[in-house]
Design a protein around this motif. Structure first.
Motif, mmCIF file in Angstrom:
data_model
loop_
_atom_site.group_PDB
_atom_site.id
_atom_site.type_symbol
_atom_site.label_atom_id
_atom_site.label_comp_id
_atom_site.label_asym_id
_atom_site.label_seq_id
_atom_site.Cartn_x
_atom_site.Cartn_y
_atom_site.Cartn_z
ATOM 1 N N HIS A 195 -13.263 -126.265 -40.451
ATOM 2 C CA HIS A 195 -12.922 -127.609 -40.936
ATOM 3 C C HIS A 195 -11.771 -127.579 -41.939
ATOM 4 O O HIS A 195 -11.176 -128.616 -42.226
ATOM 5 N N ARG B 158 -8.399 -123.228 -33.259
ATOM 6 C CA ARG B 158 -9.361 -124.322 -33.368
ATOM 7 C C ARG B 158 -10.345 -124.198 -32.203
ATOM 8 O O ARG B 158 -9.956 -123.884 -31.080
ATOM 9 N N TYR B 159 -11.618 -124.454 -32.462
ATOM 10 C CA TYR B 159 -12.634 -124.433 -31.411
ATOM 11 C C TYR B 159 -13.270 -125.816 -31.295
ATOM 12 O O TYR B 159 -13.580 -126.454 -32.302
ATOM 13 N N ARG B 160 -13.442 -126.258 -30.075
ATOM 14 C CA ARG B 160 -14.099 -127.537 -29.824
ATOM 15 C C ARG B 160 -15.063 -127.374 -28.657
ATOM 16 O O ARG B 160 -14.969 -126.433 -27.873
ATOM 17 N N ASP B 161 -16.015 -128.305 -28.574
ATOM 18 C CA ASP B 161 -16.945 -128.274 -27.454
ATOM 19 C C ASP B 161 -17.181 -129.690 -26.953
ATOM 20 O O ASP B 161 -16.486 -130.626 -27.369
ATOM 21 N N SER C 108 -18.178 -131.968 -30.105
ATOM 22 C CA SER C 108 -17.483 -132.017 -31.389
ATOM 23 C C SER C 108 -16.048 -131.528 -31.268
ATOM 24 O O SER C 108 -15.769 -130.570 -30.533
ATOM 25 N N ALA C 109 -15.154 -132.190 -32.008
ATOM 26 C CA ALA C 109 -13.752 -131.771 -32.030
ATOM 27 C C ALA C 109 -13.577 -130.476 -32.813
ATOM 28 O O ALA C 109 -12.587 -129.768 -32.646
ATOM 29 N N VAL C 110 -14.533 -130.175 -33.695
ATOM 30 C CA VAL C 110 -14.551 -128.901 -34.420
ATOM 31 C C VAL C 110 -15.925 -128.294 -34.197
ATOM 32 O O VAL C 110 -16.899 -128.680 -34.846
ATOM 33 N N SER C 111 -16.010 -127.361 -33.278
ATOM 34 C CA SER C 111 -17.299 -126.778 -32.913
ATOM 35 C C SER C 111 -17.773 -125.790 -33.970
ATOM 36 O O SER C 111 -17.005 -124.937 -34.432
ATOM 37 N N ARG D 189 -6.769 -133.705 -35.617
ATOM 38 C CA ARG D 189 -7.963 -134.515 -35.857
ATOM 39 C C ARG D 189 -7.632 -135.979 -36.027
ATOM 40 O O ARG D 189 -8.514 -136.812 -36.112
#
Length: 210
Positions: free
Chosen positions: A114, A140-143, A146-149, A209
């Motif tokens: 974050h 950056r990781y997302r799933d 969530s935009a921030v996993s 974001r």
């Protein structure tokens, strides 16, 4: 790409991670400077372009990333010894003089994805001394949810096993990697350079974001 790059890409797929990459790593010599979230970071960067990493010594025994760490000419640092950074700076400088691509995580530890912790400037001295460019890389990781996993984040008291389980069970986990333009390091002040690189990475993360 080389065997380390191909192996890293296969490991990402086996973990259920989709790699999305933008930008191109500068041909060596170059010092890649990236934010740090997870042990997955090494696989993601190597899958784009293999690099020599600066890492703590016990990482070579970890599952999944132990092989690329052991095979990729990693420079190991003993963080408990304050003066060990100087030794590693000399090693990075020699690697850059030899035309290598070296990757560092100047936060010195992982964050939750974050935000970005303050950058330590010491290792950047190697690029300044050899006049090699530095290249910011944004992870950056997302799933699916969530935009921030939080799944791959390896922070706090999280064990490697718990982090691995969270990663493989995440729903449609994506590793977004953006390689920014290389920056000149000649005659730079290392602290000012560290802050400039951090601002680039933070700005890109915030932009994503918005």
């Amino acid at each position: 790409m080389g065997h380390v790059g191909r192996w890293s890409a296969r490991m990402l797929r086996s973990l259920g991670i989709t790699l999305r990459a933008q930008g191109t790593v500068h041909s060596g010599p170059v010092l890649i400077v990236a934010n740090h979230i997870s042990w997955v970071d090494i696989l993601a960067i190597n899958a784009i372009h293999p690099a020599r990493f600066v890492s703590k010594a016990d990482v070579k025994h970890w599952p999944f990333i132990g092989y690329p760490v052991a095979s990729g000419g990693t420079l190991f640092i003993e963080r408990e010894r304050k003066r060990d950074a100087l030794r590693v700076v000399h090693q990075i400088a020699e690697a850059l003089k030899g035309g290598d691509i070296v990757a560092v995580f100047p936060e010195g530890t992982t964050s939750d994805g974050h935000g970005v912790l303050p950058f330590h400037a010491n290792l950047l001295q190697a690029a300044i001394a050899t006049e090699a460019p530095v290249q910011p890389l944004v992870l950056r990781y997302r799933d699916a949810h969530s935009a921030v996993s939080a799944a791959p984040a390896y922070v706090g008291d999280t064990s490697l096993v718990a982090s691995l389980w969270a990663t493989v069970t995440a729903d449609k986990l994506v590793a977004d990697v953006r390689v920014e333009n290389a920056q000149g390091a000649r005659h730079a002040d290392r602290r000012a350079l560290a802050e400039h690189l951090r601002e680039i990475i933070v700005g890109r993360l915030n932009e994503g974001r918005a």
